[in-house]
Enzyme design. Structure first.
Site, mmCIF file in Angstrom:
data_model
loop_
_atom_site.group_PDB
_atom_site.id
_atom_site.type_symbol
_atom_site.label_atom_id
_atom_site.label_comp_id
_atom_site.label_asym_id
_atom_site.label_seq_id
_atom_site.Cartn_x
_atom_site.Cartn_y
_atom_site.Cartn_z
ATOM 1 C CG ASP A 13 -1.797 -1.271 1.240
ATOM 2 O OD1 ASP A 13 -2.193 -1.738 0.166
ATOM 3 O OD2 ASP A 13 -2.028 -1.801 2.347
ATOM 4 C CE LYS A 16 2.275 -2.648 -4.355
ATOM 5 N NZ LYS A 16 2.133 -2.254 -2.951
ATOM 6 N N GLY A 40 -4.613 -4.353 -3.620
ATOM 7 C CA GLY A 40 -5.585 -3.281 -3.851
ATOM 8 C C GLY A 40 -4.816 -2.038 -4.227
ATOM 9 C CG HIS A 41 -2.187 -1.947 -6.826
ATOM 10 N ND1 HIS A 41 -1.244 -2.364 -7.720
ATOM 11 C CD2 HIS A 41 -1.934 -2.614 -5.687
ATOM 12 C CE1 HIS A 41 -0.455 -3.260 -7.133
ATOM 13 N NE2 HIS A 41 -0.863 -3.433 -5.899
ATOM 14 C CD GLN A 223 0.475 -9.173 -2.822
ATOM 15 O OE1 GLN A 223 1.016 -9.827 -3.684
ATOM 16 N NE2 GLN A 223 -0.766 -8.749 -2.963
#
Ligand code: GDP
Ligand code: IMO
Ligand code: MG
Length: 430
Positions: A13, A16, A40-41, A223
């Site tokens: 988080d 990215k 989750g981007h 990640q």
């Protein structure tokens, strides 16, 4: 022309999604090389906010080919759900390509993820519950289902039946759960087959041909370094290689074709899930960082654990990934602090460690040694050049870059695409 890897330098988080999006229109393909819908981007473009999970951030850039590489584990229901949701918002997802070698997350992988966590109790990992670990475990134990298996029904049925012969014993006898029905699993997977078929390709061949033609490829990690199964805080990690080496194995692009590694790093630190975190703030200061940085998980909505910047981790990430430039995000979140502590080394049982301790037991006992930096009061979210940042903010950045042993190539001063202070060209590093 370059192949650039984008990795997370901390526990995920870091931004990215935003960093990948920043490379934007100059990129011909973005390939996701590890993880799955545990990621989750978030990408913010103008007034639009997109939360991408399984799809690479390149999907938002017109003309860019988004690719799900062989190193990813794919939940097909999530894949099509995400495609449909983006299409409904006017995003063109028709160029998406999926590796024939990528593994599939079957319903029994999700069931086992949840039930194992419950079984572990206080020893749980705090996974996202998406079946990631069990799917990668099947890959390694050579009982996984791959995308290509969907196109050979007999093979698929034999593989699912074979896998369940063992797993159903575990589900029923160890966890006291209902056994999974092989035919139901196969039928569910076959239900996706026709829609999936036109997207499937030999993505290693495709990517290497694109590089041969002089095209630009970004390899986007899910990640982050400390969640990497080899280099992270094992066992409190995800089940894939999220570091730069994983970009090669997870895409089929060889190391000799990688030109640069962008490490995305926050101006402070967060972590979701269990595991050691030396600079964690369990007090009001941690709550204040969480509120200021809106630190709640994109996937699970869990509050993220917050703490100060850890230069030992930054140095470690620079080393194991070969970072050629950092994108330092969320500098704006630190505005208004009188002093900003930075962890410069650890004290482990009275011994100073400037580098990551060799063992997890030592890391778990590591106490941060802080150096204090003067803060700044100004709102920096409108800054678009280094000169527009307050002197103390620039000094903070210089100190972090020196401690992290790699230059800072861009600075995030807000969630939006434009809320960025560019320092170097992210593609060329110059
Ligand atoms: P990822 O998983 O590494 O892509 O990061 P996430 O998207 O899960 O979390 C990063 C969050 O920070 C998102 O909500 C972004 O919109 C936001 N963000 C990214 N860069 C910045 C920044 O420079 N400043 C602020 N305030 N927010 C940012
Ligand atoms: P992005 O790509 C933050 C964490 C989980 C848990 C551990 C293992 O958005 O940075 P898993 O479901 O992967 O088996 O969970 O890893 N985790 C993440 N934390 N950001 C992520 O992704 C994460 N993906 C997994 O919270 O601690
Ligand atoms: Mg995230």
């Amino acid at each position: 022309m370059p192949a650039i890897v984008v990795v997370g330098a901390q526990w995920g988080d870091e931004g990215k999604g935003k960093a990948t999006d920043l490379l934007g229109g100059r990129v011909d393909a973005v390939v996701k090389f590890n993880g799955g819908n545990n990621a989750g981007h978030t990408v913010v473009i103008g007034a639009e906010k997109y939360a991408l999970s399984l799809l690479p951030s390149g999907i938002l850039t017109p003309g860019c080919t988004p690719i799900i590489g062989n190193g990813v584990v794919v939940d097909l229901g999530v894949l099509f759900g995400e495609i449909d949701a983006l299409t409904a918002r006017g995003v063109d997802a028709s160029k998406l390509v999926v590796s024939a070698n990528a593994h599939i997350i079957a319903s029994y992988n999700r069931a086992l993820d949840k039930v194992t966590e419950r079984f572990l109790g206080s020893r749980r990992i705090g996974t996202t519950g998406r079946g990631i670990g069990p799917a990668y475990a099947d890959k390694m134990s050579r009982t996984g289902i791959r995308v290509q298996d969907l196109f050979d029904e007999d093979l698929l049925r034999a593989k699912v039946t074979g896998a369940l012969a063992f797993k159903n014993q575990v589900l029923a006898k160890v966890y006291n759960r209902n056994a999974a029905d092989a035919d139901a699993v196969v039928d569910e997977l076959l239900g996706y087959r026709d829609r999936l078929r036109p997207m499937v390709a030999d993505t290693s061949l495709l990517l290497n041909r694109m590089l041969d033609e002089g095209k630009t490829v970004v390899l986007e990690a899910g990640q982050a370094t400390l969640l990497d199964v080899d280099h992270g805080t094992y066992p409190f990690v995800t089940s894939s290689n999220a570091t730069a080496g994983g970009a090669c194995t997870g895409s089929g692009i060889p190391p000799t074709r990688i030109n640069g590694v962008v490490g995305v790093i926050k101006a402070y630190t967060t972590r979701v899930g269990e595991g050691p975190f030396p600079t964690e703030l369990l007090d009001a200061q941690g709550d204040a960082l969480r509120a200021a940085g809106a630190e709640f998980g994109t996937v699970t909505g869990r509050p993220r654990r917050c703490g100060w910047f850890d230069a030992v981790i930054a140095r470690y990430a620079a080393r194991v990934n070969g970072v050629t430039g950092f994108v330092l995000t969320k500098l704006d979140v630190l505005s208004g602090l009188a002093e900003i502590p930075v962890c410069v080394a650890y004290d482990v049982d009275g011994v100073r460690h400037d580098e990551m301790p060799m063992t997890q037991a030592e890391f778990t006992r590591a106490k941060p040694i802080y150096q204090l930096f003067p803060g700044w009061g100004e709102d920096i979210s409108g800054a678009r050049s280094l000169a527009e940042l307050p002197r103390n903010a620039r000094d903070y950045l210089d100190a972090l870059a020196e401690m992290a042993t790699a230059p800072i190539a861009a600075i995030g001063v807000g969630p939006g695409r434009d809320a960025t202070v560019p320092v170097r060209d992210l593609l060329t590093g110059r």
